[in-house]
Design a protein around this motif. Sequence first.
Motif, PDB file in Angstrom:
ATOM      1  N   UNK A  61       0.868  -1.187   0.000  1.00 18.39           N
ATOM      2  CA  UNK A  61       0.000   0.000   0.000  1.00 18.39           C
ATOM      3  C   UNK A  61       0.896   1.226   0.000  1.00 18.39           C
TER       4      UNK A  61
ATOM      5  N   UNK B  84      -9.425   3.069 -13.694  1.00 15.55           N
ATOM      6  CA  UNK B  84     -10.157   4.262 -13.232  1.00 15.55           C
ATOM      7  C   UNK B  84     -10.108   4.338 -11.707  1.00 15.55           C
ATOM      8  N   UNK B  85     -10.258   3.184 -11.055  1.00 20.52           N
ATOM      9  CA  UNK B  85     -10.288   3.176  -9.590  1.00 20.52           C
ATOM     10  C   UNK B  85      -8.901   3.349  -8.985  1.00 20.52           C
ATOM     11  N   UNK B  86      -7.916   2.657  -9.509  1.00 23.75           N
ATOM     12  CA  UNK B  86      -6.625   2.581  -8.824  1.00 23.75           C
ATOM     13  C   UNK B  86      -5.441   3.118  -9.620  1.00 23.75           C
ATOM     14  N   UNK B  87      -5.684   3.550 -10.847  1.00 26.73           N
ATOM     15  CA  UNK B  87      -4.578   4.049 -11.660  1.00 26.73           C
ATOM     16  C   UNK B  87      -4.597   5.556 -11.765  1.00 26.73           C
ATOM     17  N   UNK B  88      -3.777   6.065 -12.652  1.00 25.89           N
ATOM     18  CA  UNK B  88      -3.699   7.509 -12.877  1.00 25.89           C
ATOM     19  C   UNK B  88      -4.556   7.864 -14.093  1.00 25.89           C
ATOM     20  N   UNK B  89      -5.058   9.078 -14.085  1.00 21.61           N
ATOM     21  CA  UNK B  89      -5.837   9.563 -15.230  1.00 21.61           C
ATOM     22  C   UNK B  89      -5.265  10.901 -15.654  1.00 21.61           C
ATOM     23  N   UNK B  90      -4.950  11.024 -16.928  1.00 22.05           N
ATOM     24  CA  UNK B  90      -4.403  12.277 -17.441  1.00 22.05           C
ATOM     25  C   UNK B  90      -5.359  12.835 -18.483  1.00 22.05           C
ATOM     26  N   UNK B  91      -5.771  14.075 -18.287  1.00 22.11           N
ATOM     27  CA  UNK B  91      -6.672  14.710 -19.238  1.00 22.11           C
ATOM     28  C   UNK B  91      -5.898  15.574 -20.217  1.00 22.11           C
TER      29      UNK B  91
ATOM     30  N   UNK C 168       4.849  11.169 -15.008  1.00 21.75           N
ATOM     31  CA  UNK C 168       3.945  10.391 -14.155  1.00 21.75           C
ATOM     32  C   UNK C 168       4.415   8.939 -14.117  1.00 21.75           C
TER      33      UNK C 168
ATOM     34  N   UNK D  45       7.278   8.681 -11.708  1.00 20.22           N
ATOM     35  CA  UNK D  45       6.836   8.745 -10.308  1.00 20.22           C
ATOM     36  C   UNK D  45       6.305   7.384  -9.851  1.00 20.22           C
ATOM     37  N   UNK D  46       5.598   6.709 -10.743  1.00 17.22           N
ATOM     38  CA  UNK D  46       4.959   5.449 -10.360  1.00 17.22           C
ATOM     39  C   UNK D  46       5.814   4.221 -10.629  1.00 17.22           C
TER      40      UNK D  46
ATOM     41  N   UNK E  27      -7.148  10.718 -21.463  1.00 16.37           N
ATOM     42  CA  UNK E  27      -8.529  10.942 -21.892  1.00 16.37           C
ATOM     43  C   UNK E  27      -8.783  12.428 -22.107  1.00 16.37           C
TER      44      UNK E  27
END
Lengths: 470, 296
Positions: free
Chosen positions: A73, A277-284, A301, A304-305, A468
């Motif tokens: 975690x 969508x729940x646990x990852x990154x989202x880039x607009x 990003x 970082x991950x 997205x």
Amino acid sequence: MPAGIPTSNILQPGAISLSTQNRQLMVDLQILMPQWYKSYVEKYGNEDFTWWLAAHAGMEEVKNQNFFWFENRGKLMEAVTNTVQVAAPAAGATVTITIGSADCFNAGTQSPLRVGETLRIASNNVEGKILTINKAVANAHTATVRPLKSTQAFAGPTGNLEIGEVLIFAGDTEAGEASTQIDPLIHLDKQYNNNVTEIRDGWSNTDLAQMAETYYEYPVSGDLAANGVRAFTYKGMHKTLVRFKNNVEAKLMKGDSQTNTGLNTSVGTQGLIPKIVADGETVGYGAANLDIAKLHEITRIMDVNGCDKQCAWLADIFQRQDFSDGIFKEFPAGAFVWGQGEKSQDASVAYGFQSIYIDEYMLQIKKYTPFNTEVTTGKTPTTDYFRNFGLIYPMGETKDSRTAATYKNITVMYQQPPAGGTIGNGIRLWQYGGGSPNPTDGTMTNQLAMITYRGLRVCSANKFIIVQAN
Amino acid sequence: MSNSAGITDVHTSQAADVLDAPIDNSTMLKMAQAEPSKVEATHAVFKLVETHRNGRVHLPTEDYVVNPGTKEYEKMRLLKGVQSIWEKDQKNLTPHDIKTHAMSLTFEKNVLRIPLYEKQTLEFLRTTSMNIGSKTPNKSAKFRFYEYNSEIAAQEALKQEELELEAIIAAKDMPVAKMRKHVAYLNITFADDITGMPKTDEAVRRDYIRAAKRNPKVFMDTKEDPAVDISFMVKKVISESKIDLGKQPNSIFWANGPFICKVTPGQTPVDSLVELALTNSKEGREFKERLQHDAR
């Protein structure tokens, strides 16, 4: 947001549902292997991501509907965020920091604060040591911190310790003479679950439909023709198979679990995109404006991950067009050490990836047309969720934090169907009915059924990125 | 204070986090449409509408909206160090400038905090169609957020606590006969789970208070509802076999023959009968009259 792709030339509906309307047919999906993937592509096209992955990376069998695994975690090194401003602390003075729910656990009763920890302010590298902590108020833990230097205030560049200031944990340094043990930091694991779900389809035809000659020709295999199967029923069986394949793909990519009452008792499965969508990154990004600057933001990003160096990027038609020729020319793939299985160059070419090498990442980009409703159904929604949509998935591995077993970032999981009919690749096909070669009752229908039990295990979802446009 | 990891720490390390309850939609909308909060003196706080995301969300910093000044549909673009957010006013910028000054707005754990001195950023966030409280919100936007107002959040939370308290007090003081009717309406069983024997009044009241705590809004909305009495009577006459549900599929008859009504698709027979009794039609009034007679 661009308008969708015109589809008025595509006749609707393409099929109708009837209660009744046989064989072949599952043979190729049941024995899909990397060496025969080329033949699969010739017949079914090269759009299907999960079928490509299953063929080249293999699948993993599970013995129960539910499967689980453990991940760490968060990151190993800790940091917290100050949530109450401390105005103009004096040089050398003790200040009180406050952390909020984002840094607390277990209904806000626990946090990583510990007496003796050295903190470093991220914005100006000023160090301080935690003297006391108070965890009495849930989600509002406080600690008193004294700067290491008498000439420095424990504050950011503005002179205040601002809200939002990140305080990096630096361990038990300057422990002193005859020091005692600091409290241990308990690293947290998180259990993730998913299920395999039942996906089935079927074809049914009456005796007369099976026996009828039609005026158009459709290539029927020799053994089926010998069983009296004519073009109409053969075509129906084949189309059912392709639809079944597409539905398996769509469920594993876009589908989600089932929790509502009033439906059957199935639990469904969480597909790849809901998981990210729940646990990852989202880039607009602005539609039609996916440029180099945005790519650099994405690779930052990924840094970082801890993303793997080889990543796949599935983009819808619009997003794929945003990768102008300019970008591909500017970041040629060049020499690269390819991996094995789905990470091999052969697998990449088989699926049709085009690669760019940017910021030490090999990004393999593929147009994934099933994202676009126009392509799959011939209808143009005004708003399509997956228009200007793409996802980046790291082609790497992670270790289970409980067992140290190594898992790929995406694995297609399947449960072996019950014995009967023909089974291959976790797909069961069987025939029944009075009109079938396996007569089971007196009703002259030929029923063809197919079922598979599949799900996805998506590990280290924080490394996955959805790209997205709004 | 122990300084060794113990067995409870082992269990805690494998446990799932206990999360706060999410803010409901009506509270979110109230916050979105309210004036910015004056409580947070240094920052404005924005929250994503969808709270199920654990990862970061990086907002696009371009949008097409109706400019409140010109009333025209224009493009806005957030660039660092550039005074105006409207593209038409961003003059003398090279493509390199645009590339290097593009800003990034990142929601961490669904929260974005912006210092009040970043006026252009705040103007962008308050004007964009991704903000559900803006003048022209886009309901199908992929990224939707609202401006968090701690005062409204506290007020709504207090209202919820007060409602729960009110419901518990009402449940505690409800007369037994009326309580039993409402219990039947709320589908709470009258039989003990373990023994199967009928519950005492105290046991029924215990479950009644629990129902009030669990869903105070439904409890308060229905406690004086005429449908409660009707539902009780309907269930009574069904249990006494005065109404026949099995004579024909999806049709309800009196036990001695006459047709009452059809079962509305998606409803249970009880719901259909309650609905009929509450209608002001001739059939509804006749049914209610006979129901009141037979349920005595």
